[in-house]
Scaffold this motif. Structure first.
Motif, PDB file in Angstrom:
ATOM      1  N   PHE A 195      -5.339   0.834  18.685  1.00 36.56           N
ATOM      2  CA  PHE A 195      -5.522  -0.283  17.780  1.00 36.56           C
ATOM      3  C   PHE A 195      -6.877  -0.118  17.110  1.00 36.56           C
ATOM      4  N   GLN A 221     -10.077  -2.402  14.735  1.00 37.82           N
ATOM      5  CA  GLN A 221     -10.579  -3.669  14.208  1.00 37.82           C
ATOM      6  C   GLN A 221     -11.728  -3.391  13.261  1.00 37.82           C
ATOM      7  N   ALA A 266     -12.127  -8.571  10.344  1.00 36.68           N
ATOM      8  CA  ALA A 266     -10.671  -8.534  10.360  1.00 36.68           C
ATOM      9  C   ALA A 266     -10.155  -8.662  11.785  1.00 36.68           C
ATOM     10  N   GLU A 267      -8.866  -8.938  11.902  1.00 33.36           N
ATOM     11  CA  GLU A 267      -8.257  -9.004  13.230  1.00 33.36           C
ATOM     12  C   GLU A 267      -7.926  -7.589  13.708  1.00 33.36           C
ATOM     13  N   ARG A 268      -7.786  -7.475  15.011  1.00 29.53           N
ATOM     14  CA  ARG A 268      -7.371  -6.197  15.580  1.00 29.53           C
ATOM     15  C   ARG A 268      -5.950  -5.893  15.127  1.00 29.53           C
ATOM     16  N   GLU A 269      -5.707  -4.651  14.728  1.00 31.46           N
ATOM     17  CA  GLU A 269      -4.387  -4.280  14.247  1.00 31.46           C
ATOM     18  C   GLU A 269      -3.871  -3.027  14.941  1.00 31.46           C
ATOM     19  N   PHE A 270      -2.573  -2.969  15.024  1.00 36.34           N
ATOM     20  CA  PHE A 270      -1.892  -1.823  15.627  1.00 36.34           C
ATOM     21  C   PHE A 270      -2.058  -0.588  14.751  1.00 36.34           C
ATOM     22  N   ALA A 289       1.633   2.486  12.383  1.00 38.70           N
ATOM     23  CA  ALA A 289       1.493   1.510  11.307  1.00 38.70           C
ATOM     24  C   ALA A 289       1.749   2.213   9.981  1.00 38.70           C
ATOM     25  N   SER A 335       0.228   2.043   7.320  1.00 36.53           N
ATOM     26  CA  SER A 335      -1.013   2.458   6.658  1.00 36.53           C
ATOM     27  C   SER A 335      -1.510   3.829   7.129  1.00 36.53           C
TER      28      SER A 335
END
Length: 121
Positions: free
Chosen positions: A37, A39, A43-47, A61, A63
């Motif tokens: 993950f 961050q 911003a929020e933590r993202e997969f 993801a 991206s």
């Protein structure tokens, strides 16, 4: 006690590459899925990516699809994140996550402290 220790972060120019590593200890590494993950500031933590216990199935993801590759070496209790064609928007703290089970679909219950990746334009 489960520990996850990330390494390999750093400063790289856009278009460059880095390989992150996460060394696990404290449980049978080969029995659990692993994930990455990230961050970014504010911003929020993202997969980012995940891999099943035996490495047969991975998930990414959108991206990072086509640029990042997750892999694992169960003989070394280590999961990797190979990152190519890095972009400034990939700048973040990258966290390793230990899964609750063999599949990454059941979530994560252990986290590393993170490693900083900074991509300059």
């Amino acid at each position: 006690q489960v520990q996850l220790v990330e390494s390999g972060g750093g400063l790289v120019q856009a278009g460059g590459s880095l390989r992150l590593s996460c060394k696990a200890s404290g449980r049978t590494f080969s029995s659990y899925a692993m994930g990455w993950f990230r961050q970014a500031p504010g911003a929020e933590r993202e997969f980012v990516a995940a891999i099943t216990w035996n490495g047969d199935t991975t998930s990414y993801a959108d991206s990072v699809k086509g640029r990042f590759t997750i892999s694992r070496d169960n003989t070394k209790n280590t999961v990797y994140l190979q990152m190519y064609s890095l972009k400034p928007e990939d700048t973040a703290v990258y966290y390793c996550a230990g899964g609750r089970g063999r599949s990454y679909t059941v979530g994560y219950n252990y986290w590393g402290l993170g490693t900083q990746v900074t991509v300059s334009s």
